[in-house]
Design an enzyme around this catalytic site. Structure first.
Site, PDB file in Angstrom:
ATOM      1  N   HIS A   1      -4.942   0.185  -4.933  1.00  0.00           N
ATOM      2  CA  HIS A   1      -4.331  -1.121  -5.185  1.00  0.00           C
ATOM      3  C   HIS A   1      -4.443  -1.538  -6.662  1.00  0.00           C
ATOM      4  CE1 HIS A   1      -3.570  -2.625  -1.015  1.00  0.00           C
ATOM      5  NE2 HIS A   1      -4.466  -1.730  -0.725  1.00  0.00           N
TER       6      HIS A   1
ATOM      7  N   HIS B   1      -6.379  -9.025  -1.787  1.00  0.00           N
ATOM      8  CA  HIS B   1      -6.400  -9.473  -0.396  1.00  0.00           C
ATOM      9  C   HIS B   1      -7.545 -10.459  -0.177  1.00  0.00           C
ATOM     10  CE1 HIS B   1      -4.234  -5.657  -0.363  1.00  0.00           C
ATOM     11  NE2 HIS B   1      -3.629  -6.088   0.731  1.00  0.00           N
TER      12      HIS B   1
ATOM     13  N   SER C   1       0.820  -1.231   0.000  1.00  0.00           N
ATOM     14  CA  SER C   1       0.000   0.000   0.000  1.00  0.00           C
ATOM     15  C   SER C   1       0.837   1.257   0.000  1.00  0.00           C
ATOM     16  CB  SER C   1      -0.839   0.131   1.277  1.00  0.00           C
ATOM     17  OG  SER C   1      -1.634  -0.932   1.504  1.00  0.00           O
TER      18      SER C   1
ATOM     19  N   ALA D   1       2.392  -2.780   4.178  1.00  0.00           N
ATOM     20  CA  ALA D   1       2.168  -1.778   5.222  1.00  0.00           C
ATOM     21  C   ALA D   1       1.633  -2.536   6.432  1.00  0.00           C
ATOM     22  CB  ALA D   1       1.133  -0.768   4.742  1.00  0.00           C
TER      23      ALA D   1
ATOM     24  N   TYR E   1      -9.644 -10.516   2.158  1.00  0.00           N
ATOM     25  CA  TYR E   1     -10.894  -9.885   2.618  1.00  0.00           C
ATOM     26  C   TYR E   1     -11.751  -9.367   1.467  1.00  0.00           C
ATOM     27  CZ  TYR E   1      -8.136  -5.560   2.102  1.00  0.00           C
ATOM     28  OH  TYR E   1      -7.341  -4.562   1.623  1.00  0.00           O
ATOM     29  N   GLU E   2     -11.183  -9.330   0.262  1.00  0.00           N
ATOM     30  CA  GLU E   2     -11.983  -8.886  -0.881  1.00  0.00           C
ATOM     31  C   GLU E   2     -12.969  -9.969  -1.332  1.00  0.00           C
ATOM     32  OE1 GLU E   2      -9.710  -6.408  -3.876  1.00  0.00           O
ATOM     33  OE2 GLU E   2      -8.077  -7.088  -2.596  1.00  0.00           O
TER      34      GLU E   2
ATOM     35  N   HIS F   1      -7.620   3.926   6.672  1.00  0.00           N
ATOM     36  CA  HIS F   1      -6.892   3.465   5.479  1.00  0.00           C
ATOM     37  C   HIS F   1      -6.080   4.621   4.886  1.00  0.00           C
ATOM     38  CE1 HIS F   1      -6.018   1.196   1.874  1.00  0.00           C
ATOM     39  NE2 HIS F   1      -6.697   2.024   1.099  1.00  0.00           N
TER      40      HIS F   1
ATOM     41  N   MET G   1      -2.509  -7.460   6.631  1.00  0.00           N
ATOM     42  CA  MET G   1      -3.564  -8.285   5.999  1.00  0.00           C
ATOM     43  C   MET G   1      -3.065  -8.971   4.736  1.00  0.00           C
ATOM     44  SD  MET G   1      -6.627  -5.502   6.452  1.00  0.00           S
ATOM     45  CE  MET G   1      -6.757  -4.523   7.963  1.00  0.00           C
ATOM     46  N   SER G   2      -1.768  -9.171   4.639  1.00  0.00           N
ATOM     47  CA  SER G   2      -1.219  -9.774   3.407  1.00  0.00           C
ATOM     48  C   SER G   2       0.060 -10.537   3.746  1.00  0.00           C
ATOM     49  CB  SER G   2      -0.889  -8.672   2.395  1.00  0.00           C
ATOM     50  OG  SER G   2       0.174  -7.871   2.881  1.00  0.00           O
TER      51      SER G   2
HETATM   52  N1  HPA Z   1      -3.566  -3.468  11.173  1.00  0.00           N
HETATM   53  C1  HPA Z   1      -3.697  -4.297  10.123  1.00  0.00           C
HETATM   54  N2  HPA Z   1      -3.232  -4.024   8.921  1.00  0.00           N
HETATM   55  C2  HPA Z   1      -2.598  -2.848   8.758  1.00  0.00           C
HETATM   56  C3  HPA Z   1      -2.412  -1.941   9.807  1.00  0.00           C
HETATM   57  C4  HPA Z   1      -2.932  -2.265  11.079  1.00  0.00           C
HETATM   58  O1  HPA Z   1      -2.825  -1.511  12.073  1.00  0.00           O
HETATM   59  N3  HPA Z   1      -1.722  -0.875   9.300  1.00  0.00           N
HETATM   60  C5  HPA Z   1      -1.484  -1.160   8.003  1.00  0.00           C
HETATM   61  N4  HPA Z   1      -2.009  -2.347   7.657  1.00  0.00           N
END
Ligand code: HPA
Length: 276
Positions: free
Chosen positions: A62, A84, A31, A114, A86-87, A248, A212-213
């Site tokens: 993305h 991801h 990200s 990230a 979650y999509e 985000h 999340m990845s």
């Molecule tokens: N949690 C989960 N995923 C993330 C975060 C977070 O705090 N920051 C960036 N991606």
């Protein structure tokens, strides 16, 4: 041939109709870190949407394509954008691009992402080299019939993040006077950020950063025998550690702010990977 491998072969054929480029290093851009292409002598770009059956991201920021080219003299393929879990994709589709880059010839997978910082010594904007991960909290991407063409049913996970590549990243950070943290990354499914209680649990489990990845990608790359390394940009302090609610936009902005340093670090490390 199983369904997963058949789909992969179709994608491979689709890419091979557009380029015969053989990358050595596959780089996944996380990200806000998407402008890395500016550091590449670009040979060819392939939109994900032009590859039949390829998962295309729905998340703003993305948008997706493969960028083939050279970092110095090292042939690379970059993923600008990833999908991801979650999509709503099957986990086997989430990791398809990684397997595809392996089949295109990549020997090294350089993962970036990230994350939220769990380790109290971290601050927003830090880089954390991933030394290990926790995979126990989302569906394993190897569930289903084993893809024998790629690897074994029960792959060893003792050394997922290659020690030589870790040395290279550490050396590169030192040469660039970049403060490099190290630690364990944990992947959750998202899309909601964690609660403060989640973060306390993850801290007890030994995680330094959460996202999340990445872990699912490392698992399939390890399965097919790629050498793997990863750097996480700690874009925010995790819930309960951060004094403010997470957004985000904040994560993306922190990624953008960190991008110039990140680009230097990745570029130098990839150059040093020429000899591996
Ligand atoms: N949690 C989960 N995923 C993330 C975060 C977070 O705090 N920051 C960036 N991606």
């Amino acid at each position: 041939m199983g369904k997963v491998y058949e789909k992969l072969q179709n994608c491979l054929e689709c890419v091979r109709k557009q380029t015969d480029f053989v990358p050595k290093v596959a780089i996944v851009l996380g990200s806000g870190l998407g402008n890395y292409a500016d550091n590449i002598k670009v040979e060819c770009e392939i939109e994900y949407s032009s590859i039949e059956g390829f998962p295309v991201s729905t998340v703003p920021g993305h948008a997706g394509k493969f960028i083939f080219g050279y970092v110095d003299d090292v042939p690379v393929v970059c993923m600008k954008g990833r999908v991801h879990y979650y999509e709503g994709y099957d986990i086997s589709d989430v990791v398809l691009p990684i397997r595809l880059m392996g089949l295109l010839g990549a020997k090294i997978l350089f993962l970036t992402n990230a994350s939220g910082g769990i380790n109290k010594a971290f601050k927003a904007g830090d880089f954390m080299m991933i030394t290990d991960h926790i995979a126990a909290l989302f569906p394993n991407p190897l569930i289903g019939p084993n893809v024998d063409e790629l690897g074994t049913r029960f792959p060893d996970m003792s050394h997922v993040y290659d020690l030589d590549l870790q040395e290279i990243i550490k050396e590169s950070a030192k040469e660039l006077s970049i403060d490099l943290k190290e630690g364990v990354y944990v992947q959750l499914t998202g899309p909601s950020f964690e609660s403060p209680a989640d973060i306390r649990m993850l801290s007890v489990l030994g995680a330094d950063a959460v996202g999340m990845s990445t872990v699912c990608e490392a698992i399939v790359a390890n399965h097919m025998g790629l050498k793997i390394c990863g750097i996480s940009c700690v874009c925010n302090l995790a819930a309960g550690i951060s004094p403010t609610p997470l957004t985000h936009e904040e994560v993306q902005q922190a990624g953008k702010d960190a991008a110039p340093k990140f680009e230097k670090l990745v570029t130098l490390a990839v150059k040093k990977m020429a000899g591996i």
